[in-house]
Design an enzyme around this catalytic site. Structure first.
Site, PDB file in Angstrom:
ATOM      1  NE  ARG A 121      -1.954   2.105   3.467  1.00 49.46           N
ATOM      2  CZ  ARG A 121      -2.254   1.670   4.622  1.00 49.46           C
ATOM      3  NH1 ARG A 121      -2.905   0.630   5.283  1.00 49.46           N
ATOM      4  NH2 ARG A 121      -1.436   2.263   5.604  1.00 49.46           N
ATOM      5  CD  GLU A 137       4.304   4.003   6.001  1.00 51.59           C
ATOM      6  OE1 GLU A 137       5.476   3.667   6.289  1.00 51.59           O
ATOM      7  OE2 GLU A 137       3.312   4.085   6.679  1.00 51.59           O
ATOM      8  CG  ASN A 139       2.691   1.211   4.559  1.00 52.81           C
ATOM      9  OD1 ASN A 139       3.145   1.274   5.632  1.00 52.81           O
ATOM     10  ND2 ASN A 139       1.813   1.952   3.668  1.00 52.81           N
ATOM     11  CB  SER A 144      -4.593  -2.803   8.285  1.00 48.58           C
ATOM     12  OG  SER A 144      -3.886  -1.415   8.554  1.00 48.58           O
ATOM     13  CE  LYS A 315       8.156   5.461   7.861  1.00 55.89           C
ATOM     14  NZ  LYS A 315       7.720   4.202   8.325  1.00 55.89           N
ATOM     15  CE  LYS A 376       7.576  10.125   7.880  1.00 58.71           C
ATOM     16  NZ  LYS A 376       6.637   9.428   6.578  1.00 58.71           N
ATOM     17  CD  GLU A 380       6.660   0.284   8.238  1.00 58.86           C
ATOM     18  OE1 GLU A 380       5.503   0.885   7.946  1.00 58.86           O
ATOM     19  OE2 GLU A 380       7.866   0.967   7.548  1.00 58.86           O
ATOM     20  N   GLY A 381       4.135   1.233  11.822  1.00 57.21           N
ATOM     21  CA  GLY A 381       2.960   0.773  12.732  1.00 57.21           C
ATOM     22  C   GLY A 381       2.549   2.037  13.561  1.00 57.21           C
ATOM     23  NE  ARG A 462      -4.554   5.096   7.025  1.00 60.50           N
ATOM     24  CZ  ARG A 462      -3.286   4.805   7.252  1.00 60.50           C
ATOM     25  NH1 ARG A 462      -2.913   4.392   8.468  1.00 60.50           N
ATOM     26  NH2 ARG A 462      -2.522   4.995   6.410  1.00 60.50           N
TER      27      ARG A 462
HETATM   28  P1  ADP Z   1       4.040   4.529  10.080  1.00 62.34           P
HETATM   29  O1  ADP Z   1       5.154   3.492   9.392  1.00 62.34           O
HETATM   30  O2  ADP Z   1       4.303   4.575  11.620  1.00 62.34           O
HETATM   31  O3  ADP Z   1       2.841   4.297   9.618  1.00 62.34           O
HETATM   32  P2  ADP Z   1       4.417   6.882   8.633  1.00 62.34           P
HETATM   33  O4  ADP Z   1       5.341   7.160   7.933  1.00 62.34           O
HETATM   34  O5  ADP Z   1       3.267   6.460   7.913  1.00 62.34           O
HETATM   35  O6  ADP Z   1       4.713   5.820   9.694  1.00 62.34           O
HETATM   36  O7  ADP Z   1       3.853   8.128   9.245  1.00 62.34           O
HETATM   37  C1  ADP Z   1       2.721   8.165  10.205  1.00 62.34           C
HETATM   38  C2  ADP Z   1       1.837   9.256   9.957  1.00 62.34           C
HETATM   39  O8  ADP Z   1       2.290  10.523  10.297  1.00 62.34           O
HETATM   40  C3  ADP Z   1       1.133   9.535   8.781  1.00 62.34           C
HETATM   41  O9  ADP Z   1       0.029   8.606   8.726  1.00 62.34           O
HETATM   42  C4  ADP Z   1       0.920  10.923   8.531  1.00 62.34           C
HETATM   43  O10 ADP Z   1      -0.276  11.086   9.162  1.00 62.34           O
HETATM   44  C5  ADP Z   1       1.811  11.417   9.285  1.00 62.34           C
HETATM   45  N1  ADP Z   1       3.013  11.858   8.334  1.00 62.34           N
HETATM   46  C6  ADP Z   1       4.132  11.200   8.134  1.00 62.34           C
HETATM   47  N2  ADP Z   1       4.807  11.649   7.207  1.00 62.34           N
HETATM   48  C7  ADP Z   1       4.428  12.936   6.897  1.00 62.34           C
HETATM   49  C8  ADP Z   1       4.733  14.040   5.943  1.00 62.34           C
HETATM   50  N3  ADP Z   1       5.855  14.139   5.157  1.00 62.34           N
HETATM   51  N4  ADP Z   1       3.839  15.003   5.750  1.00 62.34           N
HETATM   52  C9  ADP Z   1       2.815  15.377   6.649  1.00 62.34           C
HETATM   53  N5  ADP Z   1       2.368  14.280   7.488  1.00 62.34           N
HETATM   54  C10 ADP Z   1       3.263  13.037   7.694  1.00 62.34           C
HETATM   55 MG    MG Z   2       1.953   5.035   7.842  1.00 66.95          MG
END
Ligand code: ADP
Ligand code: MG
Length: 486
Positions: A121, A137, A139, A144, A315, A376, A380-381, A462
């Site tokens: 995804r 990102e 995945n 899910s 990442k 970051k 994950e998660g 979401r």
């Molecule tokens: P995880 O692997 O924990 O899901 P993500 O990279 O998806 O990590 O980051 C978690 C959340 O943080 C995302 O669902 C989003 O809401 C917010 N986020 C992450 N990166 C960005 C970004 N570059 N700009 C704005 N919001 C972000």
């Molecule tokens: Mg995420």
């Protein structure tokens, strides 16, 4: 084109809509278990009352690039293995406890089954000023909400189709399939697992084997997974079995490298991980769970995903892929137009590894304009990121040599919408921001790089309050939504 406003309902109408919505969700499985649940009692999942506007052009672009992204990640895994393995080796030093342990499993594995299944995804936010989609990102493990996404699309179509979004008559407020399409993710993700089963038998359509779902203990989001299991059975006649990582050791047996469920001697064609992506999945019982991961990896069952495919979703790989020459190297057959489409989805992502030339500048940015960034780790998660002004003090507390375990990413500025979110018995009317996920499935050969299937598999929207940084639905910050295309 501009979006229509959200439906304007009277208090009376909203009350009626809410009752109908709640009963629909219980009747159709748009549900989750509450904390400390009993098996017989599920609650409505946190959802929006209305679909949220997404520009049609943004949505189409996200769909268009999915198969390219699937291919890109496959090629990262298969086309220059030494390069990929050296990155993982390096990451393992920075993050020995998790990335390192996964990489250890890969190194110890016998690599008997070259086929790997991806249910991927790619997550995006729409950039407010340009309407361009920007990738959050990619995945590669345990993606899910493909189950609940189809369900909320059906719910919104039901409410719209029965006139409940109209404030005077019983008109349809939205044009069904044009404006509020339903995600095909349940069917498509089940199809992906069925593709795995088919190729396990070298293209022979056999229903004698089962798909093993590796799940978390007391999974509250199990209905999301169940919808895929039911489609796998209803559409393909393929049964599934659920085990936690901790239960694997006692409940499976391996004979001539084939994996079997001990109690029934059902042969497993595909191991589908809905657990195993975060340290907490192993911490429960590190010896048993890590042994289980290696045991499964060392069988002929097709893993969804293999350890190596899972690790391609770190990442760090995402950061390296923001460079044009890297993308074109791994997509040698892509046209200029395809390359520019994929590149247009990236925001700046920097390494903080001191060995990296660009990192000096990135470190300066992190301290001078932290409000523009999110930091970051390789995790994950949800719940792991460090945002904005929290970045400098966080980095200062760390040993400099550990900065390489993090990436610094430009923040995306999505538009705000005042949708309504229902959680338990409460309706919230606040500014929300939305994240669009596009599913893809692919079956490929990790040794030769051959791609046997590569497909789009629906989407997920979401949403979360604009005041919260993280967007995890199960974690309690966000909710499941669906698109209104304009
Ligand atoms: P995880 O692997 O924990 O899901 P993500 O990279 O998806 O990590 O980051 C978690 C959340 O943080 C995302 O669902 C989003 O809401 C917010 N986020 C992450 N990166 C960005 C970004 N570059 N700009 C704005 N919001 C972000
Ligand atoms: Mg995420």
């Amino acid at each position: 084109m501009s979006a229509k406003p959200f439906p304007q309902l009277s208090t009376e109408q909203e009350k009626e809509l809410t009752t109908n919505l709640l009963q629909w969700t219980l009747g159709n499985g748009l549900v989750m278990y509450p904390p400390n649940f009993e098996t017989y009692q599920a609650n409505t999942a946190p959802i929006t009352l209305f679909p949220t506007p997404i520009p049609k052009t943004s949505f189409i672009r996200a769909q268009e690039v999915q198969k390219l992204f699937n291919e890109l990640y496959i090629n990262v895994i298969t086309k220059d293995k030494n390069w990929f393995l050296s990155i993982l080796e390096d990451l393992s030093k920075h993050d020995a406890d998790f990335t390192g342990k996964l990489f250890e499993v890969y190194k110890k594995s016998t690599k008997l089954q070259p086929l790997s299944l991806g249910l991927f995804r790619s997550d995006y936010m729409v950039h407010q000023d340009t309407n361009e989609i920007k990738q959050i990102e990619f995945n590669t493990v345990s993606v899910s909400f493909g189950g609940l996404s189809t369900k909320i699309g059906q719910l919104h179509q039901y409410l719209n189709g029965t006139g409940q979004y109209d404030d005077k008559y019983n008109y349809k407020y939205y044009d069904d399939d044009d404006e509020i399409p339903v995600s095909t993710s349940i069917t498509d993700l089940a199809q992906g697992l069925a593709d795995g089963n088919l190729h396990y038998h070298n293209g022979e359509n056999k229903k004698s084997t089962v798909v093993l779902f590796i799940v978390q203990p007391n999974e509250r989001n199990c209905f999301d997974q169940r919808h895929i299991e039911y489609a796998l059975f209803n559409n393909h006649g393929i049964r599934s079995v659920r085990l936690t990582l901790e239960e694997v050791g006692e409940n499976v047996t391996v004979s001539q490298d084939k994996l079997y469920i001990k109690s029934t001697m059902d042969e497993v064609s595909v191991v589908y991980y809905r657990s195993g992506y975060a340290p907490s999945d192993y911490d429960i019982n590190p010896e048993k769970t890590w042994d289980a991961r290696l045991l499964l990896e060392n069988t002929l069952a097709i893993k969804c995903p293999s350890v190596l495919t899972q690790l391609s979703g770190t990442k760090k790989v995402q950061q390296l892929l923001t460079k044009k020459d890297v993308v074109s190297k791994f997509l040698p057959n892509a046209s200029e137009e395809e390359l520019s489409k994929i590149l247009s989805t990236f925001v700046a992502i920097y390494s903080l590894d001191e060995a990296d030339d660009d990192s000096k500048q990135a470190i300066e940015l992190a301290f001078q304009t932290p409000e523009k960034f999110v930091l970051k780790p390789q995790r994950e998660g949800g719940g792991n990121n460090i945002y904005k002004e929290n970045i400098p003090p966080f980095l200062e507390k760390l040993d400099k040599k550990d900065w390489g375990a993090y990436i610094l990413m430009e923040l995306i500025n999505p538009p705000l919408h005042k949708n309504k979110i229902i959680r338990n018995n409460e309706i919230y009317h606040e500014d929300i921001i939305s994240e669009l996920g596009v599913f893809g499935t692919t079956l490929f050969n990790e040794e030769t790089g051959e791609i046997l299937t590569n497909k789009n598999a629906g989407w997920l929207l979401r949403s979360k309050f604009s005041t919260s940084n993280e967007g995890g639905v199960a974690a309690g910050f966000g909710c499941v939504d669906n698109i209104y295309l304009y």
